[in-house]
Scaffold this motif. Structure first.
Motif, PDB file in Angstrom:
ATOM      1  N   GLY A  56      40.288  42.200  36.105  1.00 24.38           N
ATOM      2  CA  GLY A  56      41.329  41.221  36.395  1.00 24.38           C
ATOM      3  C   GLY A  56      40.799  39.945  37.018  1.00 24.38           C
ATOM      4  O   GLY A  56      41.276  38.843  36.718  1.00 24.38           O
ATOM      5  N   PHE A  57      39.795  40.065  37.890  1.00 23.88           N
ATOM      6  CA  PHE A  57      39.231  38.875  38.533  1.00 23.88           C
ATOM      7  C   PHE A  57      38.549  37.964  37.516  1.00 23.88           C
ATOM      8  O   PHE A  57      38.561  36.740  37.654  1.00 23.88           O
ATOM      9  CB  PHE A  57      38.283  39.260  39.681  1.00 23.88           C
ATOM     10  CG  PHE A  57      36.965  39.858  39.255  1.00 23.88           C
ATOM     11  CD1 PHE A  57      35.821  39.082  39.201  1.00 23.88           C
ATOM     12  CD2 PHE A  57      36.867  41.206  38.932  1.00 23.88           C
ATOM     13  CE1 PHE A  57      34.598  39.629  38.831  1.00 23.88           C
ATOM     14  CE2 PHE A  57      35.664  41.766  38.564  1.00 23.88           C
ATOM     15  CZ  PHE A  57      34.518  40.973  38.500  1.00 23.88           C
ATOM     16  N   VAL A  58      37.984  38.554  36.453  1.00 21.97           N
ATOM     17  CA  VAL A  58      37.342  37.759  35.408  1.00 21.97           C
ATOM     18  C   VAL A  58      38.406  37.027  34.587  1.00 21.97           C
ATOM     19  O   VAL A  58      38.250  35.845  34.270  1.00 21.97           O
ATOM     20  CB  VAL A  58      36.461  38.649  34.498  1.00 21.97           C
ATOM     21  CG1 VAL A  58      35.856  37.837  33.359  1.00 21.97           C
ATOM     22  CG2 VAL A  58      35.374  39.333  35.310  1.00 21.97           C
ATOM     23  N   LYS A  59      39.484  37.714  34.297  1.00 26.21           N
ATOM     24  CA  LYS A  59      40.580  37.092  33.544  1.00 26.21           C
ATOM     25  C   LYS A  59      41.149  35.897  34.315  1.00 26.21           C
ATOM     26  O   LYS A  59      41.379  34.828  33.744  1.00 26.21           O
ATOM     27  CB  LYS A  59      41.672  38.134  33.286  1.00 26.21           C
ATOM     28  CG  LYS A  59      42.773  37.651  32.379  1.00 26.21           C
ATOM     29  CD  LYS A  59      43.737  38.796  32.087  1.00 26.21           C
ATOM     30  CE  LYS A  59      44.795  38.385  31.091  1.00 26.21           C
ATOM     31  NZ  LYS A  59      45.693  39.517  30.776  1.00 26.21           N
ATOM     32  N   LEU A  60      41.338  36.063  35.619  1.00 26.38           N
ATOM     33  CA  LEU A  60      41.823  34.959  36.451  1.00 26.38           C
ATOM     34  C   LEU A  60      40.825  33.802  36.482  1.00 26.38           C
ATOM     35  O   LEU A  60      41.214  32.629  36.417  1.00 26.38           O
ATOM     36  CB  LEU A  60      42.090  35.442  37.871  1.00 26.38           C
ATOM     37  CG  LEU A  60      43.377  36.218  38.080  1.00 26.38           C
ATOM     38  CD1 LEU A  60      43.419  36.800  39.487  1.00 26.38           C
ATOM     39  CD2 LEU A  60      44.578  35.335  37.843  1.00 26.38           C
ATOM     40  N   ALA A  61      39.548  34.126  36.604  1.00 34.68           N
ATOM     41  CA  ALA A  61      38.518  33.083  36.617  1.00 34.68           C
ATOM     42  C   ALA A  61      38.533  32.300  35.305  1.00 34.68           C
ATOM     43  O   ALA A  61      38.423  31.069  35.308  1.00 34.68           O
ATOM     44  CB  ALA A  61      37.141  33.703  36.861  1.00 34.68           C
ATOM     45  N   LEU A  62      38.697  32.985  34.193  1.00 37.91           N
ATOM     46  CA  LEU A  62      38.753  32.311  32.896  1.00 37.91           C
ATOM     47  C   LEU A  62      39.996  31.431  32.779  1.00 37.91           C
ATOM     48  O   LEU A  62      39.921  30.315  32.275  1.00 37.91           O
ATOM     49  CB  LEU A  62      38.722  33.344  31.761  1.00 37.91           C
ATOM     50  CG  LEU A  62      37.356  33.967  31.484  1.00 37.91           C
ATOM     51  CD1 LEU A  62      37.493  35.234  30.660  1.00 37.91           C
ATOM     52  CD2 LEU A  62      36.442  32.966  30.789  1.00 37.91           C
ATOM     53  N   ARG A  63      41.110  31.907  33.254  1.00 37.20           N
ATOM     54  CA  ARG A  63      42.349  31.110  33.178  1.00 37.20           C
ATOM     55  C   ARG A  63      42.259  29.829  34.003  1.00 37.20           C
ATOM     56  O   ARG A  63      42.877  28.832  33.679  1.00 37.20           O
ATOM     57  CB  ARG A  63      43.532  31.932  33.669  1.00 37.20           C
ATOM     58  CG  ARG A  63      44.024  32.929  32.659  1.00 37.20           C
ATOM     59  CD  ARG A  63      45.296  33.564  33.155  1.00 37.20           C
ATOM     60  NE  ARG A  63      45.788  34.526  32.188  1.00 37.20           N
ATOM     61  CZ  ARG A  63      46.612  35.510  32.483  1.00 37.20           C
ATOM     62  NH1 ARG A  63      47.052  35.660  33.726  1.00 37.20           N
ATOM     63  NH2 ARG A  63      47.023  36.338  31.559  1.00 37.20           N
TER      64      ARG A  63
END
Length: 148
Positions: free
Chosen positions: A21-28
């Motif tokens: 989830g933290f990677v998805k947020l970073a990408l967004r």
């Protein structure tokens, strides 16, 4: 919560393999990922570890599943004496090392492939960071960072 069940002196483990989830947020948001590891963190408290399959571990996992965290039995030193049990952490150094940032593109709708790619890059960078610094903080060259 999952990591708390395997925290014990002498063990270096992170619960990260299925945490994306933290990677998805970073990408967004286009926010860089920065690998960091704290050496000595597991040395400040001692914990009763229930073996897999035991009644105690079963209770912990059920509690974690439904409440969101696992109850742990732990202790530190006493408030006025290091020779007694208590809730004050043992006097052990904790040193956090910070790695090079991983530049992340801003993707409003990242694909699972994008998430997996940067998650893998982060895990590899974290293991490299651990390996680079472990002997400076009293660990053997043979120590490995367990990524669960």
């Amino acid at each position: 919560a999952a990591e708390s069940l395997s925290s014990m002196p002498g063990k270096n483990a992170v619960t990260l393999r299925n945490r994306k989830g933290f990677v998805k947020l970073a990408l967004r948001h286009g926010a860089d990922l920065v690998p960091m590891y704290s050496f000595g963190e597991n040395e400040v408290y001692k914990q009763v570890i229930f073996e897999e399959g035991s009644w105690g571990r079963w209770v912990q996992k059920k509690f974690q599943k439904y409440i969101g965290f696992a109850p742990c039995i732990f202790h530190g030193r006493g408030l006025f004496s290091s020779d007694t049990w208590g809730l004050v952490p043992y006097s052990k150094p904790i040193t956090t090392v910070v790695g090079e940032p991983i530049t992340i593109p801003k993707l409003e709708h990242p694909t699972q492939q994008d998430i997996d790619l940067y998650h893998t890059m982060y895990m590899e960078a974290l293991v490299k960071l651990f390996d680079k610094h472990k002997t400076k903080f009293g660990l053997l060259e043979t120590e490995v960072l367990e990524v669960n």
